[in-house]
Scaffold this motif. Structure first.
Motif, PDB file in Angstrom:
ATOM      1  N   LEU A  62      -4.439  -0.144   5.654  1.00 42.71           N
ATOM      2  CA  LEU A  62      -4.055  -1.076   4.600  1.00 42.71           C
ATOM      3  C   LEU A  62      -3.244  -0.385   3.505  1.00 42.71           C
ATOM      4  O   LEU A  62      -2.268  -0.946   2.986  1.00 42.71           O
ATOM      5  N   GLN A  63      -3.621   0.825   3.174  1.00 41.85           N
ATOM      6  CA  GLN A  63      -2.861   1.577   2.172  1.00 41.85           C
ATOM      7  C   GLN A  63      -1.448   1.872   2.678  1.00 41.85           C
ATOM      8  O   GLN A  63      -0.473   1.783   1.926  1.00 41.85           O
ATOM      9  N   ASP A  71       0.789  -1.229   2.411  1.00 41.29           N
ATOM     10  CA  ASP A  71       1.332  -1.413   1.064  1.00 41.29           C
ATOM     11  C   ASP A  71       2.404  -0.389   0.737  1.00 41.29           C
ATOM     12  O   ASP A  71       3.462  -0.728   0.183  1.00 41.29           O
ATOM     13  N   LEU A 122      -9.586   1.700   8.465  1.00 38.34           N
ATOM     14  CA  LEU A 122      -9.200   0.445   7.834  1.00 38.34           C
ATOM     15  C   LEU A 122      -8.464   0.681   6.526  1.00 38.34           C
ATOM     16  O   LEU A 122      -7.375   0.128   6.296  1.00 38.34           O
ATOM     17  N   ASP A 123      -9.036   1.512   5.653  1.00 38.47           N
ATOM     18  CA  ASP A 123      -8.394   1.768   4.360  1.00 38.47           C
ATOM     19  C   ASP A 123      -7.069   2.501   4.528  1.00 38.47           C
ATOM     20  O   ASP A 123      -6.098   2.212   3.824  1.00 38.47           O
ATOM     21  N   THR A 124      -7.018   3.423   5.485  1.00 40.52           N
ATOM     22  CA  THR A 124      -5.769   4.145   5.739  1.00 40.52           C
ATOM     23  C   THR A 124      -4.662   3.185   6.166  1.00 40.52           C
ATOM     24  O   THR A 124      -3.519   3.272   5.687  1.00 40.52           O
ATOM     25  N   THR A 148     -12.396   5.961   8.098  1.00 33.60           N
ATOM     26  CA  THR A 148     -11.414   5.597   7.068  1.00 33.60           C
ATOM     27  C   THR A 148     -10.226   4.826   7.640  1.00 33.60           C
ATOM     28  O   THR A 148      -9.248   4.593   6.942  1.00 33.60           O
ATOM     29  N   ALA A 155      -3.678  -4.731   0.963  1.00 37.49           N
ATOM     30  CA  ALA A 155      -5.042  -4.224   1.050  1.00 37.49           C
ATOM     31  C   ALA A 155      -6.046  -5.323   0.737  1.00 37.49           C
ATOM     32  O   ALA A 155      -7.144  -5.364   1.306  1.00 37.49           O
ATOM     33  N   GLU A 156      -5.660  -6.245  -0.143  1.00 42.61           N
ATOM     34  CA  GLU A 156      -6.524  -7.374  -0.468  1.00 42.61           C
ATOM     35  C   GLU A 156      -6.359  -8.505   0.547  1.00 42.61           C
ATOM     36  O   GLU A 156      -7.339  -9.063   1.045  1.00 42.61           O
ATOM     37  N   ARG A 213      -7.340  -7.510   4.677  1.00 43.59           N
ATOM     38  CA  ARG A 213      -8.540  -6.763   5.068  1.00 43.59           C
ATOM     39  C   ARG A 213      -9.316  -7.475   6.183  1.00 43.59           C
ATOM     40  O   ARG A 213      -9.672  -6.872   7.201  1.00 43.59           O
ATOM     41  N   THR A 239      -1.933  -7.577  -3.048  1.00 38.53           N
ATOM     42  CA  THR A 239      -1.575  -6.441  -2.198  1.00 38.53           C
ATOM     43  C   THR A 239      -2.004  -6.763  -0.774  1.00 38.53           C
ATOM     44  O   THR A 239      -2.852  -7.635  -0.544  1.00 38.53           O
ATOM     45  N   GLU A 267      -9.962  -6.278  10.053  1.00 39.60           N
ATOM     46  CA  GLU A 267     -11.323  -6.097  10.574  1.00 39.60           C
ATOM     47  C   GLU A 267     -11.529  -6.870  11.869  1.00 39.60           C
ATOM     48  O   GLU A 267     -12.097  -6.358  12.842  1.00 39.60           O
TER      49      GLU A 267
END
Length: 431
Positions: free
Chosen positions: A403-404, A407, A399-401, A397, A225-226, A229, A223, A233
């Motif tokens: 990357l999600q 995807d 970074l996670d937002t 949040t 996200a993997e 990342r 993904t 960053e």
């Protein structure tokens, strides 16, 4: 292939068809009984160069006449002509998603028997292969000239302060701290034009993730996200060393600021050098590969095919077209193109490297290069704007937002392609 079939296969990528009036000047014409070969290039900035190339070819060939068109909005014109089944013989396009779509539509001829393919640097052959949605039998493009991207730096400023070229990410950030401590801005970014966000993104991504990341995602093996990342960053960390509010300044602003000595470095591609030199013709510029990793051995130069030559499957005069390709691929003609348009030759050989790219020579000569990741992104996804939004987001949040969303949007805009790739996998696995 019927007109209806071509239209059906291209409807998703061609959009609204221009009026035929926009095609004036692009039709083939007879040339005193000679075989007429028409090439359409997507690079209008190279009109004069291609005119000179065509003139040289025509002066040395009695039985073939070459015409090269480099119109504005060339991709729109090409797509229109494909719908109308009004094909040129050769197209000169970039190694990007447009090529992938045209290849998937079965528009190009297999040129595996062209000897010049054996003269291409392996990295660029690999890039061309990775642009295939589904693995193809044969070869369909002759890589010609490439761009490179990393860090441009003010060579005189570095010499004056004794700054050393960094080889690792840690050395790079330490250098930025050292430059900042001297009262000089380390980086200029110019993120107002969203596409500029892709320059450091691509240069980091090639060193921090696999060159076939997009294909691996399509196959369901990873993904974003993997895979992205660390890239996400680190691109955000660059903001600490850039001009205040980089979103207020665009590409031209960044080129001008760097040219005027307002920053020591500029993370951008070789394509920016002419713009910088317009502001400061005497500027002493050099470059280095973005040191994305903690070990130099893991770093990779970001390079992509700026121009490659493809033969239309409908071509009726293969031998004449091959003669044109052989002429275009002579050392003399390639060097002439490089002298006038810049870039790096995709062909193996002793070609001159611009002095501004001297710091990347070791990577170019050792073929340690990988493609711009955005060459695989669908334009509808607007990844550049996504990156800018992420960089503007100061929340915990962010970074996670980001990357999600990468995807989620990838699946949205590549739904049919993902289904096609995974169906191919099942079919191949069953054999």
């Amino acid at each position: 292939m019927s007109k209806r079939k071509i239209a059906g296969r291209l409807v998703l990528i061609l959009g609204i068809v221009m009026s035929m009036a926009g095609l004036a000047g692009c039709k083939r014409s007879a040339s005193d009984g000679k075989i007429e070969v028409e090439m359409v290039s997507y690079k209008p900035e190279a009109v004069e160069t291609f005119e000179e190339i065509a003139e040289r070819f025509n002066e040395t060939h009695d039985d073939i006449h070459l015409t090269i068109h480099s119109p504005n909005e060339a991709m729109t014109i090409l797509k229109t002509r494909f719908i109308k089944e009004d094909y040129p013989d050769i197209v000169g396009i970039g190694g990007d998603i447009n090529y992938s779509n045209f290849l998937d539509a079965d528009l190009f001829m297999d040129i595996s028997d062209l000897e010049e393919l054996g003269m291409v640097k392996q990295s660029y052959l690999d890039m061309e292969r990775e642009l295939e949605f589904i693995p193809q039998e044969g070869s369909y493009a002759l890589p010609y000239v490439a761009n490179v991207a990393g860090i441009l730096y003010n060579k005189d400023m570095f010499a004056e302060h004794g700054w050393q070229i960094p080889q690792t990410w840690e050395e790079f950030t330490a250098l930025c701290e050292e430059i900042e401590a001297s009262g000089i801005q380390p980086l200029y970014l110019g993120y107002k034009d969203t596409w500029t966000c892709l320059a450091p993104w691509n240069a980091l991504a090639v060193g921090l993730s696999a060159s076939d990341t997009c294909s691996q995602v399509n196959m369901g093996n990873t993904t974003f996200a993997e895979a992205y990342r660390e890239t996400a960053e680190k691109i955000k960390l660059l903001l600490a060393y850039a001009e205040p509010n980089p979103y207020a300044y665009g590409y031209n602003d960044a080129c001008t600021a760097f040219a005027r000595g307002q920053s020591a470095m500029y993370p951008i591609g070789s394509y920016a050098i002419p713009q910088i030199k317009m502001v400061n013709p005497e500027m002493n510029i050099d470059s280095f590969t973005f040191p994305a990793n903690s070990s130099e051995e893991s770093n990779v130069l970001n390079s992509g095919i700026d121009l490659q030559l493809c033969v239309m499957k409908d071509c009726k005069n293969k031998e004449a077209v091959y003669e044109v390709l052989r002429f275009l691929y002579t050392d003399e003609i390639i060097q002439m193109y490089l002298d006038k348009q810049g870039g790096v030759a995709c062909k193996e050989g002793d070609f001159e490297i611009p002095p501004e790219l001297e710091g990347m020579r070791a990577y170019i000569e050792s073929d340690r290069m990988a493609d711009f990741h955005d060459h695989h992104y669908p334009s509808e996804m607007s990844v550049d704007a996504m990156i800018q939004t992420f960089l503007l987001d100061d929340s915990d949040t962010a970074l996670d937002t980001f990357l999600q969303r990468f995807d989620t949007d990838w699946k949205r805009y590549n739904r049919d392609l993902i289904r096609k790739v995974q169906q191919y996998q099942k079919t191949e696995g069953a054999q």
